[in-house]
Every structure is written in structure tokens, then in C-alpha cells.
Scaffold this motif. Structure first.
Motif, PDB file in Angstrom:
ATOM      1  N   THR A  50       0.819  -1.217   0.000  1.00 52.39           N
ATOM      2  CA  THR A  50       0.000   0.000   0.000  1.00 52.39           C
ATOM      3  C   THR A  50       0.851   1.265   0.000  1.00 52.39           C
ATOM      4  O   THR A  50       0.544   2.229  -0.711  1.00 52.39           O
ATOM      5  CB  THR A  50      -0.943   0.018   1.222  1.00 52.39           C
ATOM      6  OG1 THR A  50      -0.171  -0.159   2.423  1.00 52.39           O
ATOM      7  CG2 THR A  50      -1.977  -1.085   1.132  1.00 52.39           C
ATOM      8  N   SER A  51       1.931   1.277   0.769  1.00 49.61           N
ATOM      9  CA  SER A  51       2.767   2.484   0.850  1.00 49.61           C
ATOM     10  C   SER A  51       3.525   2.737  -0.449  1.00 49.61           C
ATOM     11  O   SER A  51       3.592   3.880  -0.929  1.00 49.61           O
ATOM     12  CB  SER A  51       3.749   2.382   2.021  1.00 49.61           C
ATOM     13  OG  SER A  51       4.649   1.308   1.832  1.00 49.61           O
ATOM     14  N   THR A  52       4.095   1.691  -1.032  1.00 55.00           N
ATOM     15  CA  THR A  52       4.904   1.874  -2.248  1.00 55.00           C
ATOM     16  C   THR A  52       4.033   2.188  -3.453  1.00 55.00           C
ATOM     17  O   THR A  52       4.408   2.998  -4.297  1.00 55.00           O
ATOM     18  CB  THR A  52       5.772   0.640  -2.530  1.00 55.00           C
ATOM     19  OG1 THR A  52       4.932  -0.524  -2.585  1.00 55.00           O
ATOM     20  CG2 THR A  52       6.811   0.446  -1.450  1.00 55.00           C
ATOM     21  N   TRP A  53       2.859   1.535  -3.556  1.00 60.16           N
ATOM     22  CA  TRP A  53       1.980   1.831  -4.686  1.00 60.16           C
ATOM     23  C   TRP A  53       1.534   3.289  -4.651  1.00 60.16           C
ATOM     24  O   TRP A  53       1.520   3.980  -5.675  1.00 60.16           O
ATOM     25  CB  TRP A  53       0.777   0.902  -4.680  1.00 60.16           C
ATOM     26  CG  TRP A  53      -0.226   1.257  -5.751  1.00 60.16           C
ATOM     27  CD1 TRP A  53      -1.444   1.828  -5.594  1.00 60.16           C
ATOM     28  CD2 TRP A  53      -0.050   1.073  -7.169  1.00 60.16           C
ATOM     29  NE1 TRP A  53      -2.058   2.027  -6.808  1.00 60.16           N
ATOM     30  CE2 TRP A  53      -1.220   1.578  -7.803  1.00 60.16           C
ATOM     31  CE3 TRP A  53       0.972   0.555  -7.953  1.00 60.16           C
ATOM     32  CZ2 TRP A  53      -1.394   1.555  -9.172  1.00 60.16           C
ATOM     33  CZ3 TRP A  53       0.797   0.544  -9.332  1.00 60.16           C
ATOM     34  CH2 TRP A  53      -0.366   1.032  -9.923  1.00 60.16           C
ATOM     35  N   GLY A  54       1.182   3.766  -3.478  1.00 59.49           N
ATOM     36  CA  GLY A  54       0.780   5.159  -3.357  1.00 59.49           C
ATOM     37  C   GLY A  54       1.894   6.120  -3.725  1.00 59.49           C
ATOM     38  O   GLY A  54       1.655   7.191  -4.292  1.00 59.49           O
ATOM     39  N   ALA A  55       3.156   5.739  -3.428  1.00 55.90           N
ATOM     40  CA  ALA A  55       4.301   6.626  -3.692  1.00 55.90           C
ATOM     41  C   ALA A  55       4.665   6.673  -5.164  1.00 55.90           C
ATOM     42  O   ALA A  55       4.980   7.745  -5.701  1.00 55.90           O
ATOM     43  CB  ALA A  55       5.509   6.175  -2.877  1.00 55.90           C
ATOM     44  N   ALA A 293       9.063   5.629   0.953  1.00 59.11           N
ATOM     45  CA  ALA A 293       7.640   5.655   1.341  1.00 59.11           C
ATOM     46  C   ALA A 293       7.355   4.586   2.392  1.00 59.11           C
ATOM     47  O   ALA A 293       6.594   4.822   3.349  1.00 59.11           O
ATOM     48  CB  ALA A 293       6.769   5.440   0.107  1.00 59.11           C
ATOM     49  N   PHE A 294       7.947   3.396   2.226  1.00 59.94           N
ATOM     50  CA  PHE A 294       7.773   2.323   3.207  1.00 59.94           C
ATOM     51  C   PHE A 294       8.393   2.715   4.543  1.00 59.94           C
ATOM     52  O   PHE A 294       7.816   2.486   5.620  1.00 59.94           O
ATOM     53  CB  PHE A 294       8.413   1.046   2.672  1.00 59.94           C
ATOM     54  CG  PHE A 294       8.142  -0.177   3.502  1.00 59.94           C
ATOM     55  CD1 PHE A 294       6.941  -0.357   4.172  1.00 59.94           C
ATOM     56  CD2 PHE A 294       9.104  -1.179   3.600  1.00 59.94           C
ATOM     57  CE1 PHE A 294       6.690  -1.496   4.924  1.00 59.94           C
ATOM     58  CE2 PHE A 294       8.865  -2.321   4.345  1.00 59.94           C
ATOM     59  CZ  PHE A 294       7.660  -2.470   5.015  1.00 59.94           C
ATOM     60  N   LEU A 295       9.578   3.350   4.483  1.00 61.11           N
ATOM     61  CA  LEU A 295      10.230   3.803   5.711  1.00 61.11           C
ATOM     62  C   LEU A 295       9.387   4.879   6.404  1.00 61.11           C
ATOM     63  O   LEU A 295       9.263   4.881   7.634  1.00 61.11           O
ATOM     64  CB  LEU A 295      11.624   4.357   5.389  1.00 61.11           C
ATOM     65  CG  LEU A 295      12.444   4.867   6.579  1.00 61.11           C
ATOM     66  CD1 LEU A 295      12.729   3.749   7.560  1.00 61.11           C
ATOM     67  CD2 LEU A 295      13.745   5.513   6.107  1.00 61.11           C
ATOM     68  N   THR A 296       8.805   5.791   5.618  1.00 59.51           N
ATOM     69  CA  THR A 296       7.950   6.839   6.186  1.00 59.51           C
ATOM     70  C   THR A 296       6.771   6.232   6.938  1.00 59.51           C
ATOM     71  O   THR A 296       6.426   6.658   8.053  1.00 59.51           O
ATOM     72  CB  THR A 296       7.437   7.772   5.071  1.00 59.51           C
ATOM     73  OG1 THR A 296       8.550   8.382   4.434  1.00 59.51           O
ATOM     74  CG2 THR A 296       6.522   8.841   5.641  1.00 59.51           C
ATOM     75  N   MET A 297       6.148   5.206   6.333  1.00 55.11           N
ATOM     76  CA  MET A 297       5.019   4.551   6.994  1.00 55.11           C
ATOM     77  C   MET A 297       5.477   3.856   8.272  1.00 55.11           C
ATOM     78  O   MET A 297       4.810   3.950   9.311  1.00 55.11           O
ATOM     79  CB  MET A 297       4.363   3.550   6.051  1.00 55.11           C
ATOM     80  CG  MET A 297       3.212   2.775   6.690  1.00 55.11           C
ATOM     81  SD  MET A 297       2.302   1.740   5.532  1.00 55.11           S
ATOM     82  CE  MET A 297       1.307   2.979   4.708  1.00 55.11           C
ATOM     83  N   ALA A 298       6.618   3.168   8.213  1.00 52.31           N
ATOM     84  CA  ALA A 298       7.131   2.468   9.401  1.00 52.31           C
ATOM     85  C   ALA A 298       7.443   3.466  10.514  1.00 52.31           C
ATOM     86  O   ALA A 298       7.117   3.226  11.688  1.00 52.31           O
ATOM     87  CB  ALA A 298       8.380   1.667   9.036  1.00 52.31           C
ATOM     88  N   MET A 299       8.064   4.598  10.144  1.00 53.01           N
ATOM     89  CA  MET A 299       8.370   5.622  11.153  1.00 53.01           C
ATOM     90  C   MET A 299       7.096   6.196  11.771  1.00 53.01           C
ATOM     91  O   MET A 299       7.052   6.544  12.950  1.00 53.01           O
ATOM     92  CB  MET A 299       9.194   6.758  10.526  1.00 53.01           C
ATOM     93  CG  MET A 299      10.584   6.364  10.053  1.00 53.01           C
ATOM     94  SD  MET A 299      11.639   5.669  11.341  1.00 53.01           S
ATOM     95  CE  MET A 299      11.535   3.913  10.961  1.00 53.01           C
ATOM     96  N   GLY A 300       6.039   6.280  10.940  1.00 53.52           N
ATOM     97  CA  GLY A 300       4.764   6.768  11.450  1.00 53.52           C
ATOM     98  C   GLY A 300       4.175   5.825  12.480  1.00 53.52           C
ATOM     99  O   GLY A 300       3.643   6.265  13.513  1.00 53.52           O
ATOM    100  N   PHE A 301       4.275   4.522  12.225  1.00 51.91           N
ATOM    101  CA  PHE A 301       3.781   3.535  13.185  1.00 51.91           C
ATOM    102  C   PHE A 301       4.577   3.592  14.491  1.00 51.91           C
ATOM    103  O   PHE A 301       4.028   3.481  15.587  1.00 51.91           O
ATOM    104  CB  PHE A 301       3.872   2.123  12.592  1.00 51.91           C
ATOM    105  CG  PHE A 301       2.676   1.735  11.780  1.00 51.91           C
ATOM    106  CD1 PHE A 301       1.516   1.282  12.386  1.00 51.91           C
ATOM    107  CD2 PHE A 301       2.703   1.828  10.397  1.00 51.91           C
ATOM    108  CE1 PHE A 301       0.403   0.929  11.638  1.00 51.91           C
ATOM    109  CE2 PHE A 301       1.599   1.483   9.638  1.00 51.91           C
ATOM    110  CZ  PHE A 301       0.431   1.036  10.256  1.00 51.91           C
ATOM    111  N   ILE A 302       5.888   3.769  14.352  1.00 56.18           N
ATOM    112  CA  ILE A 302       6.745   3.823  15.541  1.00 56.18           C
ATOM    113  C   ILE A 302       6.518   5.132  16.312  1.00 56.18           C
ATOM    114  O   ILE A 302       6.606   5.169  17.550  1.00 56.18           O
ATOM    115  CB  ILE A 302       8.228   3.684  15.138  1.00 56.18           C
ATOM    116  CG1 ILE A 302       8.468   2.298  14.517  1.00 56.18           C
ATOM    117  CG2 ILE A 302       9.162   3.890  16.333  1.00 56.18           C
ATOM    118  CD1 ILE A 302       9.795   2.166  13.809  1.00 56.18           C
ATOM    119  N   GLY A 303       6.234   6.216  15.577  1.00 56.20           N
ATOM    120  CA  GLY A 303       5.991   7.511  16.208  1.00 56.20           C
ATOM    121  C   GLY A 303       7.212   8.398  16.284  1.00 56.20           C
ATOM    122  O   GLY A 303       7.215   9.402  17.016  1.00 56.20           O
TER     123      GLY A 303
END
Length: 434
Positions: A50-55, A293-303
Motif C-alpha cells: 500500500t505504501s509503495t503503490w501510493g508513492a 515511502a515504506f520507511l515513512t510509513m514504518a516511522m509513522g507507526f513507531i511515532g
């Protein structure tokens, strides 16, 4: 495990993988997986898809491979050589003479290439042998090329501005407008320093000035008209609201193909080479964007972005102090990563702090490009240094030392646009009002 502990672990993984020579895109994906595992989240596949497709499915990114292809076509045909031969007669009486050809050629080629490395390589192949033959100072010839090659990152159409615009959700057309005046300012600063340096020199090594008649000067303009017309059309159509950046890029490719065919310098081999070069570069950039984009999503989950923004807000730093600290961070990162990687790695983390500090994201895009330009001529891995080292065979530290004055000019440019932000914002704001 709290956010700070996870952040330090991931930072260690990031630098370990980068130091080992691991691909940047794979490094970003690996760090993301590690972060989600430490968090106890096992939905790797779903989150990655989902993250990479959106990016990578953003329509704005369609301009990226087209502008790269346009630069590749010009790189492999005689159109780039015409820049050198067309500018030479007009600069024969200016202090520094042909050294200014490096600067102006880089400025013009940057406007149709969008790539720093392509700009430095293309212009360097033409100018360095001629400057050496005519007895120009080797160090200054390298310095003007190294410094001016960075203009490929700023003068629109710029690949890195497209990447920033997508990552930060800022209008790419407005970013292109914002980069125009700072780009012109840098050209003037570089030429001013070169003229000042030349007036202080008392060397008779350079061959006697060749005097060109007005007829010769006017004939030389014919060599500049094709590429100049392409630049004016692309930038003018975007600024005038006639085309989107993607549509302008498509017209740019068509225009460069027509010009290359009309000059009889486009063969089947050069066409295939330009296409394959554009495919390789575009795939590399988009792969990095997907990993980021995947890293951005992961960082968002971690906070982590939220935690960093909150902690910096607690420090109550002034906008100037925040920019000063970020400048140091970007230059250090730029010593180990290419400019696009720096932008995609940091945008999601620093943008919340920037907005919280009341800094315009449009202005910040030009600021970050200027700082990344500085890192292009900073050892140990300034990309422009490697390009020029391969052209000259000189030690990379010799090249870096030669480029130091232009590094300092870039520092001065960052200071100027920070004190006078209207240099960046005036054109896009006035065009939007019109």
C-alpha cells in the motif's frame, strides 16, 4: 521498547547497511522491516504494497523519466557542444574569459537536463580539454565546473525538486518557479567570483585573447537558438500555466528529438543509449522513492517523526537556529548519500518540524536543494567530485580543494535566501496572483 531506543537501533542498522555498500533502496526497506519487527507489527506485505503503490503511482512522477530522457538525448548529441561554441565569442573580453563558458553552459544545460551529474559530465567533456589547451589555470577550470555543475539540481526542470514536491505534497510547478531566481542568483555569484579571481591573477600563460567580429558573434548565436528555444518553451509553458510539468516534459522530449534529428547527430545507437540511460536512472530513483515511502510509513507507526517534532518544539528553537542545525545535518548526510536519497530520507521527518516552526514548505524545498548542492562538492562522496575526477584523473581531494570557493558561495546563497526569502517566494506568488 520506547521510540528513542528503537530510533537508535534503526539508525545503527541504517549506517551499517550503507557502510557495507548495500543498495540505498534495499537499505530503506530493510530498516523499515526492522522497525516494524521491533514494534511487533507483522503486516509487512500489506504495508509495503500500500505504501509503495501510493508513492510510485503519483501522476506528478511521470515528469521524472521524461526530463531524464530529454537530458540523455542532449547529452549524446552535438546540441550540448553547440552551447560551448555559441557562448565562446561573447565571453572573449570578460575577465576570466572562457572560464565563464563553464558557468553559463552549466546554467543553460541544467535547465534542460535537471541532473547535476549529467550537467557536470556533459559540459566538462567539452570545456576542460579546451581550457587546458589554451593554458587556463587547471585548478580554476575544475572549480568552475564543480561549482556550476550543481546548478543542475536547482534550475528548473530539476529532478530533485520533482522528488521533493511529491514527498512533501508541494506543487511542482510552483517549485520550478521558486527555483528560477535563486538559480540566476547563483550564476551571477559564480561569474562575479570568477571575474574577481581573474582580475587578481597576473599570469601570462593564457593565450592571447581572440578578437571576434560582430558578424562572428551573431553567427554564433545560431548555435544557441535551438537549445535556448527549448529551455524558454519548457519553462515558459509551465510558468504561463499552459502546461503541467509532465506535459512540458513530454514536449521537451519531442523537442530534443526533433532538434537532434535536424542537426543529424541522432543515430539509432545514440537513441537506444539515451532511452536505456533514462530507464536505468528513473528506475533507480523510483525504487528509492518506494523504499522511502515504506520507511515513512514504518516511522509513522513507531511515532519517531511525532516524537522528534515534539522534542524540538520543547527546545523552543528559533526558525533560524532550526535551519542552522538542519543545514549541518544535511551537509553531513550529503557526504554519504546522493541528493535524492537525502531528500526522500529526511522530508517526512523534518517537514513536521518545519511547518511547526512556521517555515513555508515551498521555500524549504529550495533551501534543501541549495544545501544538497553544497554536499555535491563535499568529500568524501560528493557526486560532482567523482564525475570531475573521472574526467580529469585528478585526486578527489585536489578537486574538492579547488571547489572550496564555490562551496562557500553556496553557503552564502543559503544565507541570502534565508534572510531574504522573497527571492524564492516572489515569482510563484506573483504568478499565482496573476
Amino acid at each position: 521498547m520506547n521510540e528513542i531506543t528503537i530510533g537508535f537501533i534503526l539508525l545503527g542498522v541504517l549506517f551499517a547497511l550503507l557502510a557495507s555498500g548495500f543498495w540505498i533502496a534495499f537499505t530503506l526497506i530493510a530498516v523499515s522491516f526492522a522497525g516494524l519487527m521491533l514494534l511487533g507489527n507483522d503486516n509487512f506485505g500489506l504495508l509495503y504494497s500500500t505504501s509503495t503503490w501510493g508513492a510510485v503511482s503519483d501522476w506528478s512522477l511521470a515528469a521524472l523519466p521524461l526530463f531524464i530522457w530529454m537530458g540523455e538525448i542532449l547529452f549524446r548529441t552535438r546540441l550540448s557542444k553547440d552551447l560551448f561554441e555559441g557562448l565562446t565569442p561573447w565571453l572573449s573580453r570578460v575577465p576570466g574569459r572562457l572560464l565563464h563558458v563553464n558557468i553559463l553552459s552549466c546554467g543553460i544545460f541544467a535547465a534542460v537536463s535537471g541532473s547535476s551529474a549529467a550537467t557536470a559530465a556533459t559540459i566538462g567533456k567539452m570545456t576542460l580539454p579546451e581550457l587546458k589547451r589554451q593554458g587556463y589555470d587547471d585548478k580554476m577550470a575544475i572549480a568552475t565546473l564543480a561549482g556550476s555543475g550543481t546548478l543542475g539540481l536547482l534550475i528548473p526542470p530539476s529532478i530533485i525538486l520533482i522528488v521533493y514536491g511529491v514527498a512533501a505534497e508541494v506543487s511542482i510547478g510552483r517549485l520550478f518557479m521558486a527555483g528560477a531566481l535563486p538559480g540566476i542568483m547563483l550564476v551571477i555569484m559564480f561569474m562575479g567570483y570568477t571575474a574577481f579571481w581573474a582580475m587578481r591573477q597576473k599570469s601570462d600563460k593564457v593565450q592571447q585573447t581572440i578578437h571576434y567580429s560582430w558578424a562572428q558573434k551573431l553567427r554564433s548565436l545560431a548555435r544557441l537558438i535551438p537549445v535556448s528555444a527549448l529551455v524558454i518553451f519548457i519553462i515558459g509553458s509551465i510558468y504561463g500555466g499552459l502546461t503541467t510539468p509532465t506535459e512540458a516534459a513530454a514536449f521537451g522530449v519531442l523537442g530534443s528529438l526533433v532538434l537532434a534529428l535536424s542537426s543529424r547527430s541522432l543515430s539509432l545507437n545514440s537513441f537506444i543509449d539515451s532511452l536505456m540511460g533514462a530507464v536505468k536512472t528513473s528506475c533507480m530513483i523510483i525504487f528509492i522513492l518506494a523504499g522511502a515511502a515504506f520507511l515513512t510509513m514504518a516511522m509513522g507507526f513507531i511515532g519517531l517523526p511525532r516524537m522528534l517534532a515534539e522534542n524540538i518544539a520543547l527546545l523552543d528553537l528559533s526558525p533560524y537556529m532550526l535551519l542552522f542545525l538542519m543545514t549541518i545535518m544535511f551537509v553531513i548526510l550529503g557526504c554519504f548519500l546522493d541528493g535524492i536519497s537525502v531528500v526522500v530520507l529526511t522530508t517526512s521527518v523534518v517537514l513536521p518540524m518545519v511547518i511547526e516552526a512556521g517555515i513555508d514548505p515551498l521555500w524549504f524545498g529550495i533551501y534543501i536543494v541549495l544545501v544538497v548542492e553544497m554536499s555535491q562538492i563535499t568529500p568524501p562522496v560528493g557526486f560532482n567530485l567523482f564525475v570531475i575526477q573521472s574526467l580529469t584523473g585528478r585526486n578527489i581531494f585536489f578537486v574538492a580543494k579547488a571547489a572550496l570557493p564555490f562551496f562557500l558561495l553556496l553557503v552564502a546563497a543559503v544565507f541570502i535566501v534565508t534572510v531574504f526569502p522573497e527571492i524564492v517566494t516572489w515569482l510563484p506568488n506573483s504568478m499565482s496572483r496573476g
